[in-house]
Design an enzyme around this catalytic site. Sequence first.
Site, PDB file in Angstrom:
ATOM      1  N   ASP A 227       0.846  -1.351   0.532  1.00  0.00           N
ATOM      2  CA  ASP A 227       0.188  -0.219  -0.320  1.00  0.00           C
ATOM      3  C   ASP A 227       0.892   0.995   0.397  1.00  0.00           C
ATOM      4  O   ASP A 227       1.358   1.089   0.758  1.00  0.00           O
ATOM      5  CB  ASP A 227      -0.914  -0.578   1.531  1.00  0.00           C
ATOM      6  N   ALA A 286     -13.270  -6.161  -1.701  1.00  0.00           N
ATOM      7  CA  ALA A 286     -13.406  -4.635  -1.973  1.00  0.00           C
ATOM      8  C   ALA A 286     -13.663  -4.494  -2.839  1.00  0.00           C
ATOM      9  O   ALA A 286     -15.166  -3.347  -2.650  1.00  0.00           O
ATOM     10  CB  ALA A 286     -11.357  -4.556  -2.101  1.00  0.00           C
ATOM     11  N   ARG A 287     -13.666  -4.268  -3.998  1.00  0.00           N
ATOM     12  CA  ARG A 287     -14.304  -4.127  -5.153  1.00  0.00           C
ATOM     13  C   ARG A 287     -13.917  -4.512  -6.695  1.00  0.00           C
ATOM     14  O   ARG A 287     -12.751  -4.833  -6.453  1.00  0.00           O
ATOM     15  CB  ARG A 287     -13.456  -2.484  -6.171  1.00  0.00           C
ATOM     16  N   ASP A 311     -16.622 -11.750  -3.300  1.00  0.00           N
ATOM     17  CA  ASP A 311     -17.397 -11.272  -2.861  1.00  0.00           C
ATOM     18  C   ASP A 311     -18.337 -10.258  -3.558  1.00  0.00           C
ATOM     19  O   ASP A 311     -19.369  -9.779  -3.786  1.00  0.00           O
ATOM     20  CB  ASP A 311     -17.963 -11.013  -1.717  1.00  0.00           C
ATOM     21  N   GLU A 316     -22.112  -6.833 -11.978  1.00  0.00           N
ATOM     22  CA  GLU A 316     -22.971  -7.343 -10.503  1.00  0.00           C
ATOM     23  C   GLU A 316     -24.635  -6.812 -11.170  1.00  0.00           C
ATOM     24  O   GLU A 316     -24.851  -6.036 -11.882  1.00  0.00           O
ATOM     25  CB  GLU A 316     -22.098  -6.720  -8.824  1.00  0.00           C
ATOM     26  N   HIS A 335     -22.226  -9.626  -2.950  1.00  0.00           N
ATOM     27  CA  HIS A 335     -21.367  -9.056  -2.268  1.00  0.00           C
ATOM     28  C   HIS A 335     -22.821  -8.617  -0.549  1.00  0.00           C
ATOM     29  O   HIS A 335     -23.437  -7.365  -1.121  1.00  0.00           O
ATOM     30  CB  HIS A 335     -21.940  -8.025  -3.264  1.00  0.00           C
ATOM     31  N   LEU A 336     -22.119  -9.022  -0.246  1.00  0.00           N
ATOM     32  CA  LEU A 336     -23.007  -8.849   1.305  1.00  0.00           C
ATOM     33  C   LEU A 336     -22.237  -8.927   2.016  1.00  0.00           C
ATOM     34  O   LEU A 336     -22.389  -9.329   3.937  1.00  0.00           O
ATOM     35  CB  LEU A 336     -23.659  -9.964   1.285  1.00  0.00           C
ATOM     36  N   GLY A 338     -20.806  -6.324   4.436  1.00  0.00           N
ATOM     37  CA  GLY A 338     -21.253  -5.215   4.657  1.00  0.00           C
ATOM     38  C   GLY A 338     -22.375  -5.303   5.364  1.00  0.00           C
ATOM     39  O   GLY A 338     -22.768  -4.560   6.207  1.00  0.00           O
ATOM     40  N   ALA A 339     -23.032  -7.264   4.758  1.00  0.00           N
ATOM     41  CA  ALA A 339     -23.719  -6.699   5.857  1.00  0.00           C
ATOM     42  C   ALA A 339     -24.419  -6.968   7.051  1.00  0.00           C
ATOM     43  O   ALA A 339     -24.121  -8.797   7.007  1.00  0.00           O
ATOM     44  CB  ALA A 339     -25.184  -7.368   4.757  1.00  0.00           C
TER      45      ALA A 339
END
Length: 376
Positions: A227, A286-287, A311, A316, A335-336, A338-339
Amino acid sequence: MPTAPPAGPPDGPKGKGPTVSHPRDEAAGRPVPVLLAGDDFVLNSLLLEALHAQSGPSSWDARTLELPWPHVPFGPVAEVDEASGSEEAMIEALAGARVCLTQMAPLTARVLAACPELELFAVSRGGPVNADLAAATAHGVRVTFAPGRNAESTAEHTLALMLAAMRRVPHAQDSMRAGRWDSGFYAYDATGLEIAGSVVGLVGCGAVGARVARALHALGAEVLVADPYTDPAALPPGARLVSLPELLASSSVVSLHARLTEETAGLIDAAALAAMPRGSVLVNCARGGLLDYEALTAALADGHLFAAGLDVFDEEPLAADHPLRSAPNAVLSPHLAGASRATARRAATMVAAEAGRWLRGDAPLHCANPEVLEAR
């Protein structure tokens, strides 16, 4: 449709100039009209509870608008992206409101023009992509957002996918559900991998990556970080900063945690995957735009990669016939990451806190259009 008739605006100026007047008429004791535009994740009940915890029920005249997400996918609404609901519903529900707390409601130029009393639009997401920032700034509306609301949840989901892929948990479950007791999973070539003693490389070490790094260190992994924006002195305990080529060549597990920018788009391409050791694992929560999914599918098919935990995707929702759905040892979720219930509660608390700051006349903590504040 709003669940209660819109309240009239409080006494005092109704202009949209950059100077924000005190939101309550203390002499009259009038509460502030506020719209809670929740959905089936960040519930209106959570927003109301958090709002009352900030300033007390007497401070707010709350009405609600129920948005259809996630049962109806979000999408573009006029000029904004990833929104739920319609301009018409927002215009009706926002009439007279000075504050709006939401996750997905669209804030467009048309909505802003029709709702001149609005002063604060607080979005409970990491970025307010559902708000037209230029139009909001022109109308003197501060737009806030909630960075880090799902960092804990995403870090945990990353670990869940990592472990599921490394230990082939879905394969074992499929076997059990099919009525088998497959002792063949003990065959050396069929067994999984351990985190303890492995080198795990994290591409990006922000709020999510740092949490993953701490957990991996506790599990006994050697953690590498690539990073260019991270201060080596600020790395989590046990993590070591290296270049991306060194990380790819050295790691038996690579997990992506970078932001998607022009610089990072397609960062993990066919060449990067080929640089990873044979039998390694890739995880992406991430993305989707960070990764070449066609090259990833090929690397799984030819055995270069042992497994992948994914994820997020470049398109999508993932097509029903996408080859990743049948790729060997690909563990997929829609894509969950963050759920979680904690994420929903945290999101509600963060936007309610911004409403509380506005009520007290304080500056917002996370403002997406600071020009509104600078013009005061």
